[in-house]
Design a protein around this motif. Structure first.
Motif, PDB file in Angstrom:
ATOM      1  N   ALA A  36       0.728  -1.103  -0.372  1.00 26.01           N
ATOM      2  CA  ALA A  36       0.096  -0.196  -0.189  1.00 26.01           C
ATOM      3  C   ALA A  36       1.420   0.990  -0.077  1.00 26.01           C
ATOM      4  O   ALA A  36       1.349   1.155   0.619  1.00 26.01           O
ATOM      5  CB  ALA A  36      -0.717   0.176   1.362  1.00 26.01           C
ATOM      6  N   THR A  37       0.409   2.128  -1.123  1.00 28.67           N
ATOM      7  CA  THR A  37       1.357   3.380  -1.260  1.00 28.67           C
ATOM      8  C   THR A  37       0.364   4.466  -0.140  1.00 28.67           C
ATOM      9  O   THR A  37      -0.833   4.811  -0.235  1.00 28.67           O
ATOM     10  CB  THR A  37       1.438   4.495  -2.053  1.00 28.67           C
ATOM     11  N   SER A  38       1.230   5.175   0.827  1.00 26.23           N
ATOM     12  CA  SER A  38       0.564   6.820   1.200  1.00 26.23           C
ATOM     13  C   SER A  38      -0.493   7.418   0.505  1.00 26.23           C
ATOM     14  O   SER A  38      -0.332   8.538   0.687  1.00 26.23           O
ATOM     15  CB  SER A  38       0.805   6.771   2.926  1.00 26.23           C
ATOM     16  N   GLN A  39       0.066   8.114  -0.753  1.00 20.14           N
ATOM     17  CA  GLN A  39       0.271   8.522  -1.575  1.00 20.14           C
ATOM     18  C   GLN A  39      -1.602   8.972  -2.065  1.00 20.14           C
ATOM     19  O   GLN A  39      -1.396   7.359  -2.259  1.00 20.14           O
ATOM     20  CB  GLN A  39       1.214   8.780  -2.629  1.00 20.14           C
ATOM     21  N   PRO A  40      -2.375   9.954  -2.145  1.00 22.10           N
ATOM     22  CA  PRO A  40      -3.309   9.600  -2.722  1.00 22.10           C
ATOM     23  C   PRO A  40      -3.719   9.107  -4.334  1.00 22.10           C
ATOM     24  O   PRO A  40      -2.809  10.568  -5.116  1.00 22.10           O
ATOM     25  CB  PRO A  40      -4.373  10.348  -2.482  1.00 22.10           C
TER      26      PRO A  40
END
Length: 138
Positions: A50-54
């Motif tokens: 998962a990445t934290s960037q929307p």
């Protein structure tokens, strides 16, 4: 000093019997030896990262409005029934497929709304949203 002699019945036993304590400790040791491999048993699973960037990608949408007379507008421009079907087919061919936002006037006959929805479905558009204005008619 013998423990079972009849002459010392009144004396208390001064030594602790270690046999029950050792038995309990051996039983606990066996239980822990058996259960530790079961507790550490793990299944390896490859989970997605998962990445934290929307993600800034917003799906496209088409504004389709129907007025009280039954006239249809596609993103603000008036279209006829045959042109509407062609535009719906074009929109359905796009990837990702745009969402159809359907706005109908309060006085629009349901038959016209149903015709537009049927044209969208037969054209291949799968996402249809209804736009309403809660303040109209108060």
């Amino acid at each position: 000093m013998s423990f079972g002699s009849p002459s010392q019945d009144d004396d208390m036993m001064s030594e602790i019997n270690m046999t029950p304590l050792v038995d309990v400790m051996l039983v606990l040791l066996i239980i822990f030896i058996i259960t530790v491999p079961v507790i550490n048993h793990a299944v390896k699973i490859d989970l997605p990262r998962a990445t934290s960037q929307p993600s800034d990608v917003k799906p496209a949408h088409v504004e389709l409005a129907i007025d009280a007379a039954g006239a249809v507008t596609w993103n603000g421009t008036a279209v006829e029934q045959d042109v509407l079907k062609a535009r719906i087919a074009e929109a359905a061919a796009q990837q990702p497929q745009p969402e159809l936002h359907l706005r109908a006037d309060r006085q629009t006959p349901y038959e016209k709304v149903a015709q537009v929805m049927a044209a969208a479905q037969s054209g291949g558009l799968g996402k249809i949203g209804f736009i309403t204005d809660p303040n109209v008619g108060r």
